[in-house]
Scaffold this motif. Structure first.
Motif, short mmCIF file in Angstrom:
data_model
loop_
_atom_site.label_atom_id
_atom_site.label_comp_id
_atom_site.label_asym_id
_atom_site.label_seq_id
_atom_site.Cartn_x
_atom_site.Cartn_y
_atom_site.Cartn_z
N PRO A 215 4.90 8.60 -6.31
CA PRO A 215 3.48 8.96 -6.20
C PRO A 215 2.62 7.83 -5.65
CG PRO A 215 4.37 9.81 -8.25
CD PRO A 215 5.44 8.96 -7.64
N LEU A 216 2.92 6.60 -6.02
CA LEU A 216 2.13 5.47 -5.52
C LEU A 216 2.26 5.35 -4.01
CD1 LEU A 216 0.33 3.03 -6.09
CD2 LEU A 216 2.41 1.68 -6.47
N PHE A 217 3.47 5.49 -3.48
CA PHE A 217 3.65 5.42 -2.03
C PHE A 217 2.82 6.49 -1.33
CE2 PHE A 217 8.30 4.37 -3.27
CZ PHE A 217 7.93 3.11 -3.67
N THR A 218 3.02 7.74 -1.74
CA THR A 218 2.39 8.85 -1.04
C THR A 218 0.89 8.92 -1.29
OG1 THR A 218 4.48 10.01 -1.43
CG2 THR A 218 2.68 11.31 -0.52
N CYS A 219 0.43 8.36 -2.41
CA CYS A 219 -1.01 8.33 -2.67
C CYS A 219 -1.76 7.54 -1.60
CB CYS A 219 -1.29 7.73 -4.05
SG CYS A 219 -1.11 8.92 -5.40
N MET A 220 -1.09 6.59 -0.98
CA MET A 220 -1.73 5.85 0.09
C MET A 220 -2.02 6.76 1.27
SD MET A 220 0.15 2.12 -0.07
CE MET A 220 -1.24 1.34 0.72
N THR A 221 -1.11 7.69 1.56
CA THR A 221 -1.36 8.68 2.61
C THR A 221 -2.53 9.58 2.24
OG1 THR A 221 0.98 8.69 3.24
CG2 THR A 221 -0.36 10.57 3.94
N GLY A 222 -2.52 10.09 0.99
CA GLY A 222 -3.61 10.95 0.55
C GLY A 222 -4.94 10.24 0.51
N LEU A 223 -4.92 8.98 0.08
CA LEU A 223 -6.17 8.22 0.03
C LEU A 223 -6.70 7.99 1.44
CD1 LEU A 223 -8.07 6.80 -1.98
CD2 LEU A 223 -6.72 4.72 -1.65
N ALA A 240 -8.20 5.78 9.40
CA ALA A 240 -7.93 5.74 7.96
C ALA A 240 -6.66 6.51 7.58
CB ALA A 240 -9.13 6.24 7.17
N PRO A 241 -6.46 7.76 8.05
CA PRO A 241 -5.20 8.44 7.73
C PRO A 241 -3.97 7.72 8.28
CG PRO A 241 -6.84 10.02 8.47
CD PRO A 241 -7.41 8.66 8.74
N LEU A 242 -4.07 7.17 9.49
CA LEU A 242 -2.93 6.45 10.05
C LEU A 242 -2.60 5.20 9.24
CD1 LEU A 242 -3.64 6.72 13.89
CD2 LEU A 242 -1.91 7.94 12.56
N LEU A 243 -3.63 4.48 8.81
CA LEU A 243 -3.40 3.29 7.98
C LEU A 243 -2.79 3.67 6.63
CD1 LEU A 243 -6.63 1.19 8.69
CD2 LEU A 243 -4.29 0.71 9.47
N GLY A 244 -3.26 4.78 6.05
CA GLY A 244 -2.70 5.22 4.78
C GLY A 244 -1.23 5.58 4.91
N TRP A 245 -0.88 6.33 5.95
CA TRP A 245 0.51 6.72 6.18
C TRP A 245 1.39 5.49 6.45
CZ3 TRP A 245 2.81 7.57 11.43
CH2 TRP A 245 4.10 8.12 11.34
N THR A 246 0.88 4.56 7.25
CA THR A 246 1.63 3.34 7.53
C THR A 246 1.81 2.52 6.26
OG1 THR A 246 0.72 3.29 9.77
CG2 THR A 246 1.69 1.26 8.95
N GLY A 247 0.77 2.42 5.45
CA GLY A 247 0.87 1.69 4.19
C GLY A 247 1.88 2.31 3.25
N ALA A 248 1.93 3.64 3.22
CA ALA A 248 2.91 4.33 2.36
C ALA A 248 4.33 3.98 2.81
CB ALA A 248 2.68 5.84 2.43
N MET A 249 4.59 4.01 4.11
CA MET A 249 5.92 3.68 4.60
C MET A 249 6.27 2.22 4.34
SD MET A 249 6.32 5.80 8.16
CE MET A 249 4.92 4.99 8.94
#
Length: 412
Positions: A215-223, A240-249
């Motif tokens: 959940p912590l990984f994917t929450c970065m995408t959702g955030l 912002a969505p691209l940074l969240g997805w990149t941060g999750a990965m």
């Protein structure tokens, strides 16, 4: 300048079109998810054996109430429809895991053939996070795009809503993954006691130490998606969505790399990075909740002044204490149906406040505004008396200081 519609005996404008999917569409989604469920569980059973699968399935359920309950607690500020949360959990548990299992098996096998053990390590820290975070994030992105099609003003889910949808999706993914890992641990034991020790060791790491890892990984995408919806500048709506997805990965890749480095590397990663990030994200969420409550109080006040709701309702709806009191009062007087009506009324009011907060204009904005007002009005027979019985909360309970409400007919 914006003139708010006045509340007549019934709402002006045409009634909103029915948005609930038809039975065929619902049936298609259910059948597709059921097919994914049967396939992924059959693949897991093949790898773990019948006994290992049963043990893994029973133990994997244990952390689910804790994880999902935490996200439901966060969801009280900006409540999502329960069917949407159930769909997210099912997508994560069955569709995303099936996509990840098939893609990871193929890519990892290819890398191992070309690069041996080094290829396996590269795949675990790069390709696996790419595949899994994309599979989990697709449903959140799809829901954002689907809700954003309503009206000229974007229907904003917000940072907290995006985080909740992503977290529930990842909780479903972690559940099915735990079935696999716990079942494998049991099946790998040389004898019964060895199997029990391996299984409970795996359970301790995955369900006690790191139940919120996925959940912590994917929450970065959702955030990231949620922050993109509230951003006013076009560049941040995309970035912002691209940074969240990149941060999750990236976070997922670091976690996998640390797990491959033995217990020492895992503990260093856990205490030095995962815990601080978890606490930091929790702080962001709590601050976002506080902001959402302030937003509700401020942007619903003009509708109260125009007669669409009672004068004290914005203060009640903009308070976690007030909402809980309203839910208790609804259950006492109307049963569970009353509680559902209050929950839907609250969700619609939050969406209306967020819509007004975007500062949008145009015919489609007013069409969406009328639709939301219509939905509020249709529930007033039940919700109005309930909210009237709830005293306005104190400023400290609302979590916001005194704020001058926007006047009806003024600028937003």
């Amino acid at each position: 300048m914006t003139t708010l519609p006045r509340a007549p005996g019934k709402p002006r404008g045409r009634a909103p079109r029915r948005r609930i999917p038809g039975w065929a569409r619902v049936l298609g989604v259910v059948l597709a998810l059921a097919g994914c469920a049967v396939t992924i569980l059959a693949l897991i059973e093949r790898q773990t054996g019948g006994t290992g699968f049963t043990v893994g399935l029973l133990l994997a359920v244990l952390p689910v109430p804790l994880v999902v309950g935490g996200f439901l607690w966060l969801d009280r500020t900006e409540p999502q429809p329960r069917r949407r949360l159930a769909f997210c959990f099912a997508w994560g548990a069955f569709a995303a895991t099936l996509m990840a299992l098939l893609a990871n098996s193929w890519t990892t096998s290819l890398l191992e053939q070309r690069n041996g053990a080094r290829g396996e390590m590269v795949g675990s820290s790069t390709l696996v996070p790419l595949v899994e975070e994309t599979a989990k994030g697709l449903v959140v992105l799809g829901l954002f795009l689907l809700t954003g099609r309503r009206g000229g003003a974007r229907r904003v889910v917000g940072p907290v809503g995006g985080l909740v949808l992503a977290g529930v999706t990842a909780a479903g993914f972690a559940f099915t993954e735990n079935v696999l890992y716990l079942g494998r641990a049991y099946a790998s034991g040389a004898h019964l006691m060895d199997a029990v020790q391996l299984t409970f060791g795996t359970l301790f790491v995955r369900a006690v130490l790191s139940p919120f890892a996925h959940p912590l990984f994917t929450c970065m995408t959702g955030l990231g998606l949620g922050l993109g919806t509230v951003a006013r500048r076009r560049v941040w709506q995309v970035l912002a969505p691209l940074l969240g997805w990149t941060g999750a990965m990236a976070l997922h890749g670091l976690w996998n790399a640390a797990a491959g480095g033995g217990m020492d590397g895992f503990l260093r990663m856990y205490s030095g990075l995962m815990v601080p990030i978890f606490l930091g994200m929790l702080t962001v969420v709590l601050l976002s909740r506080r902001r959402e409550l302030r937003l509700v109080v401020r942007h619903l006040a003009p509708y109260a002044g125009a007669g669409w709701m009672a004068g004290h309702e914005p203060a009640v709806l903009g308070s976690a204490v007030g909402r809980r009191a309203a839910m208790r009062a609804a259950r006492r007087g109307w049963g569970e149906a009353g509680a559902v009506a209050v929950r839907e009324y609250t969700r619609t009011a939050v969406e209306l406040a967020r819509l007004r907060a975007t500062g949008a204009q145009g015919a489609r904005f007013f069409e969406r505004e009328q639709e939301l007002l219509h939905r509020l009005w249709m529930r007033r027979a039940v919700v109005g008396p309930v909210l009237a019985a709830v005293p306005p909360p104190a400023e400290s309970d609302r979590g916001c200081g005194p704020r001058r409400p926007a006047a009806a007919g003024g600028t937003r």
